[in-house]
Design a protein around this motif. Sequence first.
Motif, short mmCIF file in Angstrom:
data_model
loop_
_atom_site.label_atom_id
_atom_site.label_comp_id
_atom_site.label_asym_id
_atom_site.label_seq_id
_atom_site.Cartn_x
_atom_site.Cartn_y
_atom_site.Cartn_z
N VAL A 129 0.96 -1.29 -0.10
CA VAL A 129 0.07 0.04 -0.20
C VAL A 129 0.90 1.23 0.18
O VAL A 129 1.69 1.25 1.04
N ILE A 130 0.77 2.30 -1.01
CA ILE A 130 1.31 3.34 -0.94
C ILE A 130 0.41 4.58 -0.92
O ILE A 130 -0.43 4.69 -1.41
N ASP A 131 0.76 5.29 0.23
CA ASP A 131 0.13 6.17 0.85
C ASP A 131 0.72 7.55 0.58
O ASP A 131 1.42 7.68 1.09
N PHE A 132 0.00 8.42 -0.23
CA PHE A 132 0.66 9.73 -0.56
C PHE A 132 0.05 10.78 0.22
O PHE A 132 -1.05 11.50 0.00
N GLY A 133 0.59 11.07 1.53
CA GLY A 133 0.12 11.87 2.42
C GLY A 133 1.22 12.92 2.68
O GLY A 133 2.04 13.33 1.81
N THR A 134 1.22 13.51 4.23
CA THR A 134 2.29 14.13 4.49
C THR A 134 3.65 13.69 4.09
O THR A 134 4.49 14.12 3.66
N ALA A 135 3.70 12.34 4.51
CA ALA A 135 4.86 11.48 4.24
C ALA A 135 4.22 10.64 3.02
O ALA A 135 3.09 10.29 3.06
N THR A 136 5.16 10.01 2.33
CA THR A 136 4.85 8.94 1.41
C THR A 136 5.47 7.86 2.02
O THR A 136 6.33 7.42 2.06
N THR A 137 4.41 7.02 2.34
CA THR A 137 4.57 5.54 2.84
C THR A 137 4.48 4.38 1.92
O THR A 137 3.33 4.15 1.28
N PHE A 138 5.09 3.39 2.10
CA PHE A 138 4.82 2.06 1.68
C PHE A 138 4.87 0.80 2.83
O PHE A 138 5.74 0.99 3.60
N ASP A 139 3.79 0.34 2.65
CA ASP A 139 3.39 -0.61 3.75
C ASP A 139 3.05 -1.98 2.95
O ASP A 139 2.50 -2.23 2.11
N VAL A 140 3.89 -3.07 3.72
CA VAL A 140 3.80 -4.49 3.16
C VAL A 140 2.85 -5.02 3.99
O VAL A 140 2.82 -5.16 5.29
N VAL A 141 1.84 -5.90 3.33
CA VAL A 141 0.86 -6.75 3.94
C VAL A 141 1.07 -7.79 3.57
O VAL A 141 0.88 -8.32 2.19
N ASP A 142 1.30 -9.06 4.10
CA ASP A 142 1.33 -10.40 3.52
C ASP A 142 -0.05 -10.90 3.18
O ASP A 142 -1.06 -10.66 3.63
N ALA A 146 -1.09 -10.02 7.92
CA ALA A 146 0.02 -9.44 8.70
C ALA A 146 0.77 -8.20 8.37
O ALA A 146 0.99 -8.22 7.04
N TYR A 147 0.84 -7.08 8.92
CA TYR A 147 1.51 -6.09 8.52
C TYR A 147 3.27 -6.32 8.83
O TYR A 147 3.41 -6.74 9.79
N LYS A 148 3.88 -6.27 7.62
CA LYS A 148 5.19 -6.62 7.81
C LYS A 148 6.30 -5.58 7.81
O LYS A 148 7.62 -5.84 7.99
N GLY A 149 5.81 -4.27 7.57
CA GLY A 149 6.81 -3.30 7.57
C GLY A 149 6.53 -2.34 6.56
O GLY A 149 5.77 -2.41 5.58
N GLY A 150 7.48 -1.41 6.26
CA GLY A 150 7.59 -0.75 4.99
C GLY A 150 8.60 0.25 4.94
O GLY A 150 9.71 0.23 5.53
N ILE A 151 8.34 1.56 4.40
CA ILE A 151 9.19 2.58 4.02
C ILE A 151 8.44 3.96 4.28
O ILE A 151 7.16 4.10 4.20
N ILE A 152 9.42 4.84 4.80
CA ILE A 152 8.76 6.14 4.89
C ILE A 152 9.84 7.36 4.16
O ILE A 152 10.76 7.17 4.45
N ALA A 153 8.99 7.96 3.39
CA ALA A 153 9.78 9.13 2.67
C ALA A 153 8.98 10.32 2.87
O ALA A 153 7.83 10.45 3.12
N PRO A 154 9.63 11.56 2.61
CA PRO A 154 8.90 12.55 2.64
C PRO A 154 7.85 12.74 1.52
O PRO A 154 8.04 12.49 0.46
N GLY A 155 7.17 13.43 1.84
CA GLY A 155 5.61 13.63 1.08
C GLY A 155 6.17 14.59 0.04
O GLY A 155 6.95 15.42 -0.02
#
Length: 261
Positions: A129-142, A146-155
């Motif tokens: 899941v890539i969420d374009f908000g204040t931060a751009t986040t990538f979330d991995v769901v198996d 289960a939520y497995k982690g992800g990435i946080i980048a500046p929006g």
Amino acid sequence: MLLAIDAGNTNLVFALVDEDGAIRARWRIATDPRRTADEYAVWLHQLLALEGFSRADVSGVIIGTVVPRALHNLQVLSQKYFHQEPMVAGQGCAAWPIPLDVDEPHNVGADRALNAIAAHAKHSGDLVVIDFGTATTFDVVDFTGAYKGGIIAPGINLSLDALVAAAAKLPRIAIETPETNSVIGRTTQSQMLTGIYWGYVAMIEGLLARVKAEIGRPVTTIATGGLATLFQRHTLVFDAIEPDLTIQGLALLWQRSVSAA
């Protein structure tokens, strides 16, 4: 109906969700932790009336927030004006129904857990899941949910604000889809748009490729957040765009909590 409140770093979204999970109305306001319950109530009362609803139509309230200072006034809003004890996503009877399989599960943002819940309910298999908000986040769901982690980048807006603030001669520009595929700008403004927009496309595609390679199985990519549709035209990496994923996660969490009670 359910009043679902998603309190993000930049905006708060209020949505009315009916018994079938359909969003009947939604409203957005800038996040300000100093805003009181009374101020929210005046604003919401008018918007409810414009959509043909009233406070009496609200039979439940659930709040998801990544802004701790905003929570108290939202709880007071629910108690004082809707006469409902609100559920808070991730707490008490609204505890997360999915495993947060990361090293610091208590630090996972409510919006990211809610996105994971809704994405798994709507799509099968492994997900990003890539969420374009204040931060751009990538979330991995198996595939188990289960939520497995992800990435946080500046929006994207945050990056643009930093660029303009640090460079005296650069103008403030609007983020928009470029008219052409050229990455060679002919003006200062077009060069800035190229750097921000195509830089983000490259980041999305590059990071997603690395995530997929690490997962090693077929992956469905879901985009959400206010700016998700901005990139749809110039990249093929999104399998689905779900603009209301966080609100849908709140509605699902409410339904599960009520059913389990």
